[in-house]
Design a protein around this motif. Sequence first.
Motif, PDB file in Angstrom:
ATOM      1  N   LYS A  37       8.651  -1.627 -12.241  1.00 47.48           N
ATOM      2  CA  LYS A  37       7.796  -1.114 -11.168  1.00 47.48           C
ATOM      3  C   LYS A  37       6.378  -1.031 -11.718  1.00 47.48           C
ATOM      4  N   VAL A  38       5.448  -1.687 -11.016  1.00 49.53           N
ATOM      5  CA  VAL A  38       4.052  -1.716 -11.445  1.00 49.53           C
ATOM      6  C   VAL A  38       3.196  -1.061 -10.371  1.00 49.53           C
ATOM      7  N   VAL A  39       2.318  -0.164 -10.770  1.00 47.34           N
ATOM      8  CA  VAL A  39       1.436   0.543  -9.849  1.00 47.34           C
ATOM      9  C   VAL A  39      -0.012   0.230 -10.222  1.00 47.34           C
ATOM     10  N   LEU A  40      -0.803  -0.152  -9.226  1.00 43.77           N
ATOM     11  CA  LEU A  40      -2.232  -0.432  -9.422  1.00 43.77           C
ATOM     12  C   LEU A  40      -3.069   0.629  -8.731  1.00 43.77           C
ATOM     13  N   ASP A  41      -4.142   1.023  -9.381  1.00 49.73           N
ATOM     14  CA  ASP A  41      -5.172   1.864  -8.771  1.00 49.73           C
ATOM     15  C   ASP A  41      -6.468   1.068  -8.802  1.00 49.73           C
ATOM     16  N   PRO A  42      -6.722   0.226  -7.766  1.00 47.33           N
ATOM     17  CA  PRO A  42      -7.905  -0.643  -7.787  1.00 47.33           C
ATOM     18  C   PRO A  42      -9.215   0.130  -7.881  1.00 47.33           C
ATOM     19  N   GLY A  43      -9.237   1.350  -7.328  1.00 44.79           N
ATOM     20  CA  GLY A  43     -10.467   2.128  -7.379  1.00 44.79           C
ATOM     21  C   GLY A  43     -10.904   2.446  -8.791  1.00 44.79           C
ATOM     22  N   TYR A  44      -9.949   2.598  -9.693  1.00 40.85           N
ATOM     23  CA  TYR A  44     -10.252   2.912 -11.091  1.00 40.85           C
ATOM     24  C   TYR A  44      -9.881   1.774 -12.037  1.00 40.85           C
ATOM     25  N   TRP A  50      -1.679   5.363 -17.865  1.00 42.39           N
ATOM     26  CA  TRP A  50      -2.530   4.398 -17.167  1.00 42.39           C
ATOM     27  C   TRP A  50      -3.252   3.505 -18.176  1.00 42.39           C
ATOM     28  N   HIS A  51      -3.287   2.228 -17.846  1.00 41.61           N
ATOM     29  CA  HIS A  51      -3.954   1.239 -18.690  1.00 41.61           C
ATOM     30  C   HIS A  51      -5.113   0.627 -17.902  1.00 41.61           C
ATOM     31  N   ASP A  52      -6.308   0.733 -18.438  1.00 42.37           N
ATOM     32  CA  ASP A  52      -7.452   0.099 -17.791  1.00 42.37           C
ATOM     33  C   ASP A  52      -7.279  -1.418 -17.812  1.00 42.37           C
ATOM     34  N   TYR A  53      -7.680  -2.084 -16.708  1.00 46.01           N
ATOM     35  CA  TYR A  53      -7.575  -3.538 -16.670  1.00 46.01           C
ATOM     36  C   TYR A  53      -8.911  -4.161 -16.292  1.00 46.01           C
ATOM     37  N   GLU A  54      -9.004  -5.472 -16.498  1.00 45.83           N
ATOM     38  CA  GLU A  54     -10.222  -6.227 -16.199  1.00 45.83           C
ATOM     39  C   GLU A  54      -9.825  -7.626 -15.740  1.00 45.83           C
ATOM     40  N   ASP A  78       0.829  -1.202   0.000  1.00 47.93           N
ATOM     41  CA  ASP A  78       0.000   0.000   0.000  1.00 47.93           C
ATOM     42  C   ASP A  78       0.864   1.252   0.000  1.00 47.93           C
ATOM     43  N   GLU A  79       0.503   2.180  -0.851  1.00 50.95           N
ATOM     44  CA  GLU A  79       1.085   3.523  -0.836  1.00 50.95           C
ATOM     45  C   GLU A  79      -0.068   4.503  -1.032  1.00 50.95           C
ATOM     46  N   GLY A  80      -0.779   4.754   0.071  1.00 47.41           N
ATOM     47  CA  GLY A  80      -1.976   5.585  -0.015  1.00 47.41           C
ATOM     48  C   GLY A  80      -3.088   4.834  -0.711  1.00 47.41           C
ATOM     49  N   GLU A  81      -3.663   5.431  -1.741  1.00 45.43           N
ATOM     50  CA  GLU A  81      -4.736   4.785  -2.489  1.00 45.43           C
ATOM     51  C   GLU A  81      -4.205   3.884  -3.592  1.00 45.43           C
ATOM     52  N   LEU A  82      -2.883   3.849  -3.754  1.00 45.98           N
ATOM     53  CA  LEU A  82      -2.277   3.045  -4.805  1.00 45.98           C
ATOM     54  C   LEU A  82      -1.556   1.841  -4.220  1.00 45.98           C
ATOM     55  N   LEU A  83      -1.345   0.826  -5.055  1.00 48.49           N
ATOM     56  CA  LEU A  83      -0.589  -0.366  -4.691  1.00 48.49           C
ATOM     57  C   LEU A  83       0.632  -0.444  -5.590  1.00 48.49           C
ATOM     58  N   VAL A  84       1.797  -0.750  -4.999  1.00 45.79           N
ATOM     59  CA  VAL A  84       3.056  -0.714  -5.750  1.00 45.79           C
ATOM     60  C   VAL A  84       3.827  -2.011  -5.535  1.00 45.79           C
ATOM     61  N   ALA A  85       4.424  -2.529  -6.615  1.00 48.10           N
ATOM     62  CA  ALA A  85       5.307  -3.695  -6.529  1.00 48.10           C
ATOM     63  C   ALA A  85       6.450  -3.519  -7.519  1.00 48.10           C
ATOM     64  N   THR A  86       7.636  -3.934  -7.108  1.00 50.16           N
ATOM     65  CA  THR A  86       8.803  -3.918  -7.992  1.00 50.16           C
ATOM     66  C   THR A  86       9.248  -5.350  -8.217  1.00 50.16           C
ATOM     67  N   PHE A  87       9.362  -5.733  -9.478  1.00 49.85           N
ATOM     68  CA  PHE A  87       9.751  -7.105  -9.798  1.00 49.85           C
ATOM     69  C   PHE A  87      11.110  -7.098 -10.477  1.00 49.85           C
ATOM     70  N   GLY A  88      12.052  -7.822  -9.881  1.00 50.04           N
ATOM     71  CA  GLY A  88      13.419  -7.853 -10.347  1.00 50.04           C
ATOM     72  C   GLY A  88      14.319  -7.109  -9.378  1.00 50.04           C
ATOM     73  N   SER A  89      15.592  -7.396  -9.426  1.00 48.83           N
ATOM     74  CA  SER A  89      16.562  -6.763  -8.525  1.00 48.83           C
ATOM     75  C   SER A  89      17.594  -6.009  -9.341  1.00 48.83           C
TER      76      SER A  89
END
Length: 741
Positions: A496-503, A476-480, A423-434
Amino acid sequence: MKRLFTLVALMAMVLGASAKWSDEPVYKIDYSTYQGFPFYVMGYVPEFSNGCMTDFGAQYGYKTDAEMADFTGGTEVGTVATSNGTVYHKVLLDAPAWHQYFIADGIQTEVDGKYKVVAKVKATAAVSINVNMGWGWGNGEQASASVAIPEGGDFQEVEWTYEGINGGSCNLVAQPGGSTETIEWLSLEVYAWEKEGQRPKVWLEDIDNGNAEKSWLEMQLDGITYNDMERNFKICAWSKEKGRNVDETADGQPWNPFPADIEVDPKDPNNHVFVCHGQPATTSGDASAWDNQFWIQSKHPWTSGTKLKIKFRYMASADVSSTDTQIHNQTPSDYLIWHAIGNIHFTEEWQQFDNTMTIGDDMANGWSIAFNLNSVVKDAVTFYFDDLSWQYLQLDEGYFISGVNVGVNPSYDDLDNAIPFEDEGELLVATFGSKGDATTYVDQVMISTKRGDDAAYKGATLKPQDKIRKSDPDEWHDYEPSSNARIDLPGLGVWKVVLDPGYSAMTFEMLEGTPYVEPDPVPVFTYADELVLHAVERDFLTADADGNSREPGGEIGNGQPWDSQFWIAADRDLKTDEVTVLKFQYKGSIAAHTSTQVHKVGDDGKPCTYLNWQAIGDVDFTEEWQDFETEFKVPSGDNGMRSIVFNMAEIKAACDYSIKNVQWYIKDASLEEGQTYENLISGASNFYMKEEATTAPYTGINNVIINTGKTTSAIYNLAGQKVNNNFKGIVVKDGKKFVNK
């Protein structure tokens, strides 16, 4: 420790976890334990004798009493009964008829699963047959395998495999076609490809009062009706008895489901059970199967990929050889899909059902298993159920990401260790790879809302609605939600991937690595030359499943709709979910109907090997030019396809089929009309033809005719390339070969 865990997870996912075939089969059947065919009859009835299931070949047909009334295509030589007691007349046909039949049903499978089939079988002569593993009956809902059955002697083990299975319950259908060889099946087992070292599984119960020891009133559930959407899921057992609970004002039906009766066990006065007092079935046709029904209801809907353990005891007041099971929605009687846990055989003694199933896409959001109690018997029979247990696999809920370097290992072998978003506020963040470690770089990821089981992970993935073409944290890319969605990234590196589940939106940013060079859009390629297939008049079609003629004239021959064919072959194999556009103009020398199939590349390197029966639908030719255009999305069952083929012998008459201005390209909604990032055809070598049954497919350039009936200055070499008049060697002009000196 968190950093160490991440590195271990990354290494496992990039390098791959160990895997093997399961030690125990996920499905097995011993045909010697049956006295009659146990599956749904598709026009052909294998017989049971000498301890095996026997296909006596295409020269025999099997007819019900009703079918025999109008049958004239052969001579009756006996009768055969299936396991449910239905009697068929065995007929020696006047001519062999194409045939197929089930050899397995109710195989519990997983999304994106890989399976090995091991059968003990023999035949009177070596024969190759097609066997489909299917999870539905629509386009692309089956995988095919060519199976070589050895000749005679002792039974031998024959193995074949399937990949890309995309359903939770599958069947196996053998298609010997027109073969007249006798094929004997002794047993069959199915094994799953599974990784080793998965984390321990925890199963949670999803049913209250499954032992029927409390009444609905004691549980404060008295008065709930089937359409009480706020509470009906609290009832674990529902029933429907013909003529009871009449309420025509509710939905126009003469009877509706109700909470199942709870009564004393007829075998044990100290036990209570759920009861459905089935009444005589009187509805005409197949609908009578659900005149009386029973439901085992979950407390939750299920998402694709969910694993369930289903357990219950069952018995009836009479022997009922088969009851169908279906998946229904939250409202009992609200049908969702035709298959569930297979067919159940009731006897007058208690039996135990205990099996694991995986929810496929077609079962998603289902709540209950429905038993169609009159699938076979139409008489009044009482059905008893007890110890209902519905367990689901405990999973991590949230958002998780896993990735691979497609060029090194494209398999997601360690989804148990997928990295959670933070969680980073209203957004979700993940980094894949080192950073600084190229062995952890990825160019494809899967993002899911579940973790803890591979099938569940793949069944709950998220898919962007457009292709990711560049690294841009502000795009931003809409997802389903989507099953088994793999997201291709425009580069190999740390992402680095950021999700905005609200939108329902996501972004992608490369932090380190090598971006892939985005190709420039190119004009859609058009193969303008006119391709002409001179289909000859074919023989009368082979007999239908009843042994009768399939076309006017009443004659039976050796003809098939695929005796004359035309292929449009892509320059590469196509992958599941790729969206293509196919356009062309077409006409015939006479009005003609054609069907289409999907083919793959065969062992000979040509894209002329059957994969699936349905492609872009049927195409009707007229004597005037017509425009054809379709958007073709590759279904999961067609993964790896190379060509679309037209069966041009659907009609018997000879016909010159003309096709020109062919376009086949990858669709990208971001581009202007007339542009693409990839054309799937590039010249004459993308076309193959077969003019009659005895003609092998060959490169279509030998049949190219420019403006049929007229001469042209266009000259081609044998590679299909246009050349000028100074070219020396064998050339093709006006569809004919000659030596240019």
